[in-house]
Design a protein around this motif. Structure first.
Motif, PDB file in Angstrom:
ATOM      1  N   ARG A   1      36.446  -3.344  33.522  1.00 25.20           N
ATOM      2  CA  ARG A   1      37.445  -4.136  32.804  1.00 25.20           C
ATOM      3  C   ARG A   1      38.833  -3.767  33.287  1.00 25.20           C
ATOM      4  NH1 ARG A   1      36.528  -1.864  26.622  1.00 25.20           N
ATOM      5  NH2 ARG A   1      37.478   0.204  26.878  1.00 25.20           N
TER       6      ARG A   1
ATOM      7  N   GLN B   1      37.322 -13.299  30.521  1.00 29.91           N
ATOM      8  CA  GLN B   1      38.285 -12.741  29.575  1.00 29.91           C
ATOM      9  C   GLN B   1      37.631 -12.471  28.226  1.00 29.91           C
ATOM     10  OE1 GLN B   1      41.498 -11.796  30.045  1.00 29.91           O
ATOM     11  NE2 GLN B   1      41.570 -11.091  27.908  1.00 29.91           N
ATOM     12  N   VAL B   2      37.877 -11.277  27.721  1.00 33.01           N
ATOM     13  CA  VAL B   2      37.450 -10.897  26.377  1.00 33.01           C
ATOM     14  C   VAL B   2      38.695 -10.562  25.576  1.00 33.01           C
ATOM     15  CG1 VAL B   2      36.238  -9.159  25.021  1.00 33.01           C
ATOM     16  CG2 VAL B   2      35.186 -10.066  27.099  1.00 33.01           C
ATOM     17  N   THR B   3      38.854 -11.231  24.455  1.00 34.00           N
ATOM     18  CA  THR B   3      39.996 -10.989  23.578  1.00 34.00           C
ATOM     19  C   THR B   3      39.477 -10.679  22.183  1.00 34.00           C
ATOM     20  OG1 THR B   3      41.374 -12.510  24.861  1.00 34.00           O
ATOM     21  CG2 THR B   3      42.153 -11.896  22.671  1.00 34.00           C
TER      22      THR B   3
ATOM     23  N   PRO C   1      40.144  -4.188  19.119  1.00 32.13           N
ATOM     24  CA  PRO C   1      41.236  -4.820  19.868  1.00 32.13           C
ATOM     25  C   PRO C   1      41.482  -4.160  21.229  1.00 32.13           C
ATOM     26  CG  PRO C   1      41.830  -4.639  17.573  1.00 32.13           C
ATOM     27  CD  PRO C   1      40.525  -3.909  17.734  1.00 32.13           C
ATOM     28  N   GLU C   2      41.250  -2.876  21.331  1.00 36.10           N
ATOM     29  CA  GLU C   2      41.471  -2.189  22.603  1.00 36.10           C
ATOM     30  C   GLU C   2      40.416  -2.522  23.649  1.00 36.10           C
ATOM     31  OE1 GLU C   2      41.358  -0.817  19.528  1.00 36.10           O
ATOM     32  OE2 GLU C   2      40.395   1.176  19.590  1.00 36.10           O
TER      33      GLU C   2
ATOM     34  N   THR D   1      40.012  -5.553  24.498  1.00 39.66           N
ATOM     35  CA  THR D   1      40.574  -6.747  25.125  1.00 39.66           C
ATOM     36  C   THR D   1      40.906  -6.480  26.584  1.00 39.66           C
ATOM     37  OG1 THR D   1      41.475  -7.597  23.056  1.00 39.66           O
ATOM     38  CG2 THR D   1      42.515  -8.349  25.088  1.00 39.66           C
TER      39      THR D   1
ATOM     40  N   LEU E   1      43.194  -4.573  32.551  1.00 41.80           N
ATOM     41  CA  LEU E   1      44.357  -5.178  31.912  1.00 41.80           C
ATOM     42  C   LEU E   1      45.369  -5.547  32.994  1.00 41.80           C
ATOM     43  CD1 LEU E   1      44.755  -2.818  28.839  1.00 41.80           C
ATOM     44  CD2 LEU E   1      44.040  -5.198  28.804  1.00 41.80           C
TER      45      LEU E   1
ATOM     46  N   THR F   1      40.069  -8.304  30.944  1.00 43.08           N
ATOM     47  CA  THR F   1      39.234  -9.137  31.798  1.00 43.08           C
ATOM     48  C   THR F   1      38.090  -8.273  32.295  1.00 43.08           C
ATOM     49  OG1 THR F   1      41.130 -10.464  32.490  1.00 43.08           O
ATOM     50  CG2 THR F   1      39.143 -10.597  33.841  1.00 43.08           C
TER      51      THR F   1
ATOM     52  N   SER G   1      40.656  -9.860  18.394  1.00 33.13           N
ATOM     53  CA  SER G   1      41.794  -9.925  17.478  1.00 33.13           C
ATOM     54  C   SER G   1      41.590  -8.948  16.317  1.00 33.13           C
ATOM     55  CB  SER G   1      41.961 -11.342  16.943  1.00 33.13           C
ATOM     56  OG  SER G   1      40.827 -11.724  16.194  1.00 33.13           O
TER      57      SER G   1
ATOM     58  N   LEU H   1      37.001 -15.224  22.535  1.00 39.17           N
ATOM     59  CA  LEU H   1      37.838 -14.642  21.483  1.00 39.17           C
ATOM     60  C   LEU H   1      36.959 -14.293  20.298  1.00 39.17           C
ATOM     61  CD1 LEU H   1      40.600 -14.029  20.152  1.00 39.17           C
ATOM     62  CD2 LEU H   1      40.672 -16.451  19.485  1.00 39.17           C
TER      63      LEU H   1
END
Length: 116
Positions: free
Chosen positions: A37, A111-113, A86-87, A89, A39, A91, A115, A10
């Motif tokens: 990647r 996972q990459v998140t 944010p876009e 975000t 979603l 896996t 914020s 994160l």
């Protein structure tokens, strides 16, 4: 061939992450390496590619912010991600495609998140 991806997490927008993918087996030197990647419920999209000869290409959304590299001696492919948005975000999956057999091997995903 097994691929072990790591480095996700994160991070705030504008930050950086470094993804690593370590391969076992003997095909690494003769394989094209890439990061994808995905979603949930969406298709897996190519993010960056580095061929066995070192030719590199990026998806348009990440060009100029992400850098892919490989170390054949360590059987490792790296994705340096800067100026994260944010876009971004998703896996992230690493992949190796054997240029001899055409078969593609996948890592387990990290996972990459990002914020806002």
């Amino acid at each position: 061939v097994q691929l072990q991806a790591s480095g996700g997490g994160l991070v705030q927008a504008g930050g950086s992450l470094r993804l690593s993918c370590v391969a076992s087996g003997s095909i690494f030197d003769n394989a094209d390496a890439s990061w994808y990647r995905q979603l949930p419920g969406k298709q897996r999209d190519l993010v960056a590619l580095i061929t066995r000869y070192g030719v590199i290409d990026y998806a348009s959304p990440v060009r100029g912010r992400f850098t892919i590299s490989r170390d054949n001696a360590k059987k490792t492919v790296i994705l340096q991600m800067n100026s994260l948005k944010p876009e971004d975000t998703a896996t992230y999956f690493c992949a190796l495609r054997s240029t001899a057999s055409g078969r593609t091997y996948w890592g387990q995903g990290t996972q990459v998140t990002v914020s806002s």
